[in-house]
Design a protein around this motif. Structure first.
Motif, PDB file in Angstrom:
ATOM      1  N   UNK A  10      36.792  -4.631  61.199  1.00  0.00           N
ATOM      2  CA  UNK A  10      35.543  -4.376  61.904  1.00  0.00           C
ATOM      3  C   UNK A  10      34.864  -3.162  61.317  1.00  0.00           C
ATOM      4  N   UNK A  11      33.557  -3.050  61.547  1.00  0.00           N
ATOM      5  CA  UNK A  11      32.836  -1.897  61.018  1.00  0.00           C
ATOM      6  C   UNK A  11      33.247  -0.606  61.719  1.00  0.00           C
ATOM      7  N   UNK A  12      32.866   0.512  61.135  1.00  0.00           N
ATOM      8  CA  UNK A  12      33.239   1.809  61.696  1.00  0.00           C
ATOM      9  C   UNK A  12      32.748   1.940  63.132  1.00  0.00           C
ATOM     10  N   UNK A  13      33.613   2.508  63.970  1.00  0.00           N
ATOM     11  CA  UNK A  13      33.337   2.798  65.381  1.00  0.00           C
ATOM     12  C   UNK A  13      33.068   1.547  66.213  1.00  0.00           C
ATOM     13  N   UNK A  14      33.644   0.420  65.823  1.00  0.00           N
ATOM     14  CA  UNK A  14      33.414  -0.827  66.568  1.00  0.00           C
ATOM     15  C   UNK A  14      34.362  -1.005  67.745  1.00  0.00           C
ATOM     16  N   UNK A  15      35.446  -0.228  67.783  1.00  0.00           N
ATOM     17  CA  UNK A  15      36.422  -0.361  68.864  1.00  0.00           C
ATOM     18  C   UNK A  15      37.808  -0.719  68.374  1.00  0.00           C
ATOM     19  N   UNK A 113      27.159  -3.784  67.977  1.00  0.00           N
ATOM     20  CA  UNK A 113      25.875  -3.472  67.345  1.00  0.00           C
ATOM     21  C   UNK A 113      25.925  -2.099  66.676  1.00  0.00           C
ATOM     22  N   UNK A 114      25.047  -1.903  65.707  1.00  0.00           N
ATOM     23  CA  UNK A 114      25.010  -0.599  65.034  1.00  0.00           C
ATOM     24  C   UNK A 114      24.573   0.496  66.001  1.00  0.00           C
ATOM     25  N   UNK A 115      23.674   0.193  66.949  1.00  0.00           N
ATOM     26  CA  UNK A 115      23.253   1.206  67.920  1.00  0.00           C
ATOM     27  C   UNK A 115      24.431   1.675  68.764  1.00  0.00           C
ATOM     28  N   UNK A 116      25.217   0.726  69.262  1.00  0.00           N
ATOM     29  CA  UNK A 116      26.378   1.096  70.082  1.00  0.00           C
ATOM     30  C   UNK A 116      27.392   1.883  69.251  1.00  0.00           C
ATOM     31  N   UNK A 119      26.414   5.531  68.696  1.00  0.00           N
ATOM     32  CA  UNK A 119      26.671   6.331  69.898  1.00  0.00           C
ATOM     33  C   UNK A 119      28.168   6.627  70.017  1.00  0.00           C
ATOM     34  N   UNK A 120      29.008   5.602  69.834  1.00  0.00           N
ATOM     35  CA  UNK A 120      30.463   5.807  69.925  1.00  0.00           C
ATOM     36  C   UNK A 120      30.953   6.786  68.863  1.00  0.00           C
ATOM     37  N   UNK A 166      36.215 -10.401  68.469  1.00  0.00           N
ATOM     38  CA  UNK A 166      36.029  -9.991  69.857  1.00  0.00           C
ATOM     39  C   UNK A 166      34.807  -9.079  69.940  1.00  0.00           C
ATOM     40  N   UNK A 167      33.913  -9.402  70.876  1.00  0.00           N
ATOM     41  CA  UNK A 167      32.670  -8.667  71.063  1.00  0.00           C
ATOM     42  C   UNK A 167      32.922  -7.363  71.827  1.00  0.00           C
ATOM     43  N   UNK A 168      32.311  -6.286  71.337  1.00  0.00           N
ATOM     44  CA  UNK A 168      32.398  -4.997  72.021  1.00  0.00           C
ATOM     45  C   UNK A 168      31.005  -4.410  72.232  1.00  0.00           C
ATOM     46  N   UNK A 169      30.094  -5.229  72.723  1.00  0.00           N
ATOM     47  CA  UNK A 169      28.745  -4.739  72.982  1.00  0.00           C
ATOM     48  C   UNK A 169      28.503  -4.375  74.435  1.00  0.00           C
ATOM     49  N   UNK A 170      29.477  -4.598  75.298  1.00  0.00           N
ATOM     50  CA  UNK A 170      29.338  -4.243  76.708  1.00  0.00           C
ATOM     51  C   UNK A 170      29.956  -2.889  76.981  1.00  0.00           C
ATOM     52  N   UNK A 171      30.446  -2.743  78.194  1.00  0.00           N
ATOM     53  CA  UNK A 171      31.092  -1.490  78.592  1.00  0.00           C
ATOM     54  C   UNK A 171      32.528  -1.462  78.071  1.00  0.00           C
TER      55      UNK A 171
END
Length: 188
Positions: A10-15, A113-116, A119-120, A166-171
């Protein structure tokens, strides 16, 4: 399905770190390709910036082949076949191919997303992370494989090779629920 080897992409800071922390509580031992890169970066007496780590990883793959980083760290898997391992820091398709071929591993992708992720990334304040959005965008293009050589960073290609994304665009709560569902469906 019981897997004793899981690779995380996954990309950097994706979870990815959150996923790996949970896998560690489930008895998985962490093997990080980034550890091999950090070691070589220190040996070459370079600061531990993300750009330097990317440069060193690319140089090693260019000189020794696309799977060199995973080859360096996976000798432990062969020594301890009864243990469970999670491989972190996979960023090149040759690494995914090697892991799948040699260990029948399950590859998990994490997407956000890159925006999320920006922030992370700002919240975690990890050494070597970019401080500005401009620096983040530049490193992200490279991380994802835009205009990169085949031996370079290719996270988007690795995500396409994942067995599940696995999506990590929510909380954080939503993400952990998605992971719990995944674990109960695929790992238990």
């Amino acid at each position: 399905m019981k897997q004793n080897v899981i690779a995380v992409v996954g990309p950097m800071a994706s979870g990815k770190g959150t996923l790996i922390d949970i896998l560690q509580t489930k008895g998985f031992t962490i093997l990080s390709l980034s550890d091999a890169v950090r070691e070589k970066t220190r040996e070459w007496q370079l600061p531990l910036t993300r750009k330097n780590l990317q440069d060193v990883g690319d140089a090693l793959r260019k000189k020794f082949g696309g799977s060199i980083l995973v080859e360096l760290i996976t000798s432990r898997i062969r020594k301890y076949p009864e243990k469970k391992f999670v491989i972190d820091g996979v960023r090149n398709p040759a690494e995914v191919e090697y892991i799948k071929k040699n260990f029948n591993a399950f590859v998990i992708g994490i997407a956000a997303s890159s925006d999320k992720r920006f922030v992370l990334l700002q919240q975690r304040k990890k050494e070597g992370d970019p401080k500005t959005r401009e620096a983040f965008n530049k490193l992200e293009l490279r991380d994802r494989g835009v205009k990169q050589e085949p031996y370079g960073q290719q996270v988007d290609a690795c995500l396409r090779m994942a067995d599940i994304v696995i999506d990590n665009n929510g909380t954080l709560h939503d993400f952990k629920e998605n992971l719990t569902y995944f674990f109960s469906t695929f790992l238990d």
